[in-house]
Design an enzyme around this catalytic site. Sequence first.
Site, PDB file in Angstrom:
ATOM      1  N   GLU A   1     -11.570   4.914   4.345  1.00  0.00           N
ATOM      2  CA  GLU A   1     -11.257   5.641   5.465  1.00  0.00           C
ATOM      3  C   GLU A   1     -12.309   5.912   6.631  1.00  0.00           C
ATOM      4  O   GLU A   1     -12.083   5.882   7.685  1.00  0.00           O
ATOM      5  CB  GLU A   1     -10.894   7.066   4.820  1.00  0.00           C
ATOM      6  CG  GLU A   1      -9.707   7.239   3.855  1.00  0.00           C
ATOM      7  CD  GLU A   1      -8.276   7.018   4.738  1.00  0.00           C
ATOM      8  OE1 GLU A   1      -8.472   6.776   5.938  1.00  0.00           O
ATOM      9  OE2 GLU A   1      -7.165   6.795   4.021  1.00  0.00           O
TER      10      GLU A   1
ATOM     11  N   TRP B   1      -5.217   1.389  10.225  1.00  0.00           N
ATOM     12  CA  TRP B   1      -5.245   1.257   8.688  1.00  0.00           C
ATOM     13  C   TRP B   1      -4.905  -0.415   8.485  1.00  0.00           C
ATOM     14  O   TRP B   1      -5.340  -0.579   7.488  1.00  0.00           O
ATOM     15  CB  TRP B   1      -4.564   2.163   8.232  1.00  0.00           C
ATOM     16  CG  TRP B   1      -4.615   2.218   6.482  1.00  0.00           C
ATOM     17  CD1 TRP B   1      -3.587   1.822   5.917  1.00  0.00           C
ATOM     18  CD2 TRP B   1      -5.882   2.644   5.989  1.00  0.00           C
ATOM     19  NE1 TRP B   1      -4.137   1.931   4.530  1.00  0.00           N
ATOM     20  CE2 TRP B   1      -5.407   2.243   4.661  1.00  0.00           C
ATOM     21  CE3 TRP B   1      -6.941   3.028   6.259  1.00  0.00           C
ATOM     22  CZ2 TRP B   1      -6.310   2.731   3.742  1.00  0.00           C
ATOM     23  CZ3 TRP B   1      -7.983   3.127   5.169  1.00  0.00           C
ATOM     24  CH2 TRP B   1      -7.784   3.012   3.874  1.00  0.00           C
TER      25      TRP B   1
ATOM     26  N   TYR C   1       0.927  -1.246  -0.072  1.00  0.00           N
ATOM     27  CA  TYR C   1       0.019   0.109   0.081  1.00  0.00           C
ATOM     28  C   TYR C   1       0.850   1.139   0.077  1.00  0.00           C
ATOM     29  O   TYR C   1       0.603   2.061  -0.734  1.00  0.00           O
ATOM     30  CB  TYR C   1      -0.962   0.013   1.205  1.00  0.00           C
ATOM     31  CG  TYR C   1      -1.756   1.261   1.397  1.00  0.00           C
ATOM     32  CD1 TYR C   1      -2.887   1.339   0.349  1.00  0.00           C
ATOM     33  CD2 TYR C   1      -1.387   2.312   2.058  1.00  0.00           C
ATOM     34  CE1 TYR C   1      -3.362   2.676   0.670  1.00  0.00           C
ATOM     35  CE2 TYR C   1      -2.291   3.372   2.055  1.00  0.00           C
ATOM     36  CZ  TYR C   1      -3.325   3.445   1.486  1.00  0.00           C
ATOM     37  OH  TYR C   1      -3.969   4.824   1.555  1.00  0.00           O
TER      38      TYR C   1
END
Length: 195
Positions: A41, A49, A19
Amino acid sequence: MMNEECNSWAHDDPLMLDYHDTRWCRPVHDDNELFAMLCLEGQQAGLSWSTIVKKEAAFRLAFDNYDISRVAHYDEHTIEKLMNNTAIVRNRRKIESAIHNARVIEDMLTMGKYSTFDEYMWHFTDGARIVNRWTEFSQIPAKSKLSEAVSKDMKKYGFTFVGPVIMYSYLQGIGVIDDHLDGCPCKLNEKFSRK
């Protein structure tokens, strides 16, 4: 390759490293992908995350790859189906927020001021990227004047889960803000503009 600071950010997790290397702070202009990142998000609120990245494939499958028009038409039956999906984060408020935000995008585009969600999201910087010059991750703020302005404007339209902290992370995720550290080989040094 990346510096030790980047490794520590990703905690040597292959999914997080990927990522960081290929998606974080990279410009996104596809409406459905912009919506996907907004939803992810929002799902991340209160979680790490890395949790979202690990569940991302399941999220995309469960939400029809975040096709805005499809998600906007989800009904109570679909919500219950999502609430029973053990592969995703089963938070009713977050699930309902994704559906609600898809409807807000459709309504916004129907009003005609913006022809695409991409046009709306990038108008805050006139299509330009903000390339910050940090040397340590500890220097990166949780929010900024820009994320506060974006948050305020999105709330006017009726978007949910769009507070200034979430919006700062979102703006990083879609490449409006480049917070890769100076010296990181993943930093996009060129200025980007759609114009």
